[in-house]
Write an enzyme that holds these catalytic residues in place. Structure first.
Site, PDB file in Angstrom:
ATOM      1  N   LEU A  66       0.824  -1.202   0.000  1.00 46.68           N
ATOM      2  CA  LEU A  66       0.000   0.000   0.000  1.00 46.68           C
ATOM      3  C   LEU A  66       0.861   1.256   0.000  1.00 46.68           C
ATOM      4  CD1 LEU A  66      -2.545  -1.222   2.708  1.00 46.68           C
ATOM      5  CD2 LEU A  66      -2.688  -1.498   0.215  1.00 46.68           C
ATOM      6  N   GLU A  67       0.803   1.974  -1.107  1.00 46.29           N
ATOM      7  CA  GLU A  67       1.570   3.206  -1.233  1.00 46.29           C
ATOM      8  C   GLU A  67       0.756   4.438  -0.863  1.00 46.29           C
ATOM      9  OE1 GLU A  67       5.198   3.705  -2.716  1.00 46.29           O
ATOM     10  OE2 GLU A  67       4.809   2.147  -1.237  1.00 46.29           O
ATOM     11  N   HIS A  68      -0.522   4.279  -0.682  1.00 54.05           N
ATOM     12  CA  HIS A  68      -1.355   5.416  -0.284  1.00 54.05           C
ATOM     13  C   HIS A  68      -2.622   4.899   0.370  1.00 54.05           C
ATOM     14  CE1 HIS A  68      -4.368   4.821  -3.465  1.00 54.05           C
ATOM     15  NE2 HIS A  68      -3.354   4.493  -4.238  1.00 54.05           N
ATOM     16  N   ARG A 117      10.708  -2.690   3.460  1.00 56.87           N
ATOM     17  CA  ARG A 117      11.526  -2.236   2.331  1.00 56.87           C
ATOM     18  C   ARG A 117      12.556  -1.204   2.793  1.00 56.87           C
ATOM     19  NH1 ARG A 117       7.503   0.191  -1.686  1.00 56.87           N
ATOM     20  NH2 ARG A 117       5.957   0.130  -0.017  1.00 56.87           N
TER      21      ARG A 117
END
Length: 302
Positions: free
Chosen positions: A158-160, A218
């Site tokens: 999930l980047e946003h 990450r």
């Protein structure tokens, strides 16, 4: 007698030198006593990376995560982006991977902007879609892109998101239904966040359910993380002691935060393996790894 004493002192000094050399050579490996040999790779980001079957047959990876289901949400639309890989045949590849002992998961989210879970109902809807499209369900009108192949897990990349997103509901629904990627195989519920801690609220709410098997932290492609990832790693592993943590590294030397294999040996591996809940390595991604042979160089340190 003096000559005998001198020989003894020389012999002792030689033994000490040898012992010191052995400690120096074995230092990182000895510190990294928590090795697991587990290596997860992301597949599906470049058509030239080869097939899923080929990735599994390398013998390098213990799990493959396909990426991404990058469109979902309250509008009821879904989109699977595998970078031009032909869908036909992937179902057979999934079964082959599972046969050789490499589970295959699907990552949802990604780098686009076409996903959200702004309500409990939206979370229940995507659960229903996942169950019927990729797991054991069979619902009229829901296409199964991989035929009768069952996946082994779901990953949250999930980047946003917003505070309203209900990934916790999705996670609990997956656990409640005890989805299995085939007979006797428990679902692998994972997440792949950036290394900053604490995580964004929408992900934290999901992780706080305590039901995630793995988290891939990450430590690449994040300027804020490069100098402080050790501290972040310690916070992550302490906050969720029941979850296995994988250190996420990039196989591409061109990506910010790439770690030289030598530094994986001397720094990353011995650092992360101090955590009791260390799980292994996560490599981004199969295409870059195919070009660089990065996993081949670092797998022994996992």
């Amino acid at each position: 007698m003096a000559a005998l004493g001198g020989r003894r002192r020389a012999s002792a000094a030689a033994l000490l030198a040898v012992a010191t050399l052995l400690v120096c050579l074995a230092g990182p490996a000895m510190a990294a006593g928590n090795k697991t040999g587990q290596v997860t790779v992301f597949w599906g980001r470049n058509k030239d990376e080869g097939t899923l079957r080929e990735a599994c047959d390398t013998g390098l990876y213990t799990m493959v995560i396909m990426s991404f289901l990058d469109v979902y949400g309250p509008n009821g639309k879904y989109h699977l982006d595998l970078s031009g890989h032909p869908i036909a045949g992937i179902g057979d590849d999934i079964k082959h991977c599972q046969f050789v002992g490499v589970p295959v998961s699907l990552s949802i989210g990604g780098f686009g902007s076409g996903y959200s879970l702004p309500s409990r109902q939206a979370a229940l809807d995507i659960f229903d879609y996942l169950w019927n499209a990729f797991f054991g369900g069979s619902k009229p009108g829901v296409h199964r892109p991989f035929g009768d192949a069952w996946l082994d897990g779901v990953d949250l990349f999930l980047e946003h998101g917003t505070a309203a997103d209900r990934y916790d509901v999705l996670a609990l629904e997956l656990a409640k239904h005890n989805i299995r990627g085939g007979p006797g195989k428990p679902l692998h519920l994972t997440a792949t966040p950036r290394c900053g801690f604490p995580p964004a609220g929408y992900l934290k709410r999901a992780l706080d359910t305590g039901i995630f098997e793995r988290v891939h932290v990450r430590i690449y492609d994040d300027a804020d993380c490069e100098a402080y990832w050790h501290l972040a790693w310690d916070k992550w592993t302490a906050a969720y002691p029941a979850t296995r943590f994988y250190v996420g590294m990039t196989a591409s030397e061109m990506t910010h935060g790439w770690v030289h294999p030598k530094n994986v040996y001397y720094d990353v591996a011995p650092s992360v393996q101090k955590a009791d809940n260390y799980g292994g390595f996560m490599i981004w991604d199969r295409y870059s790894d195919k070009l660089s042979n990065y996993t081949s160089m670092v797998k022994g340190y996992a």
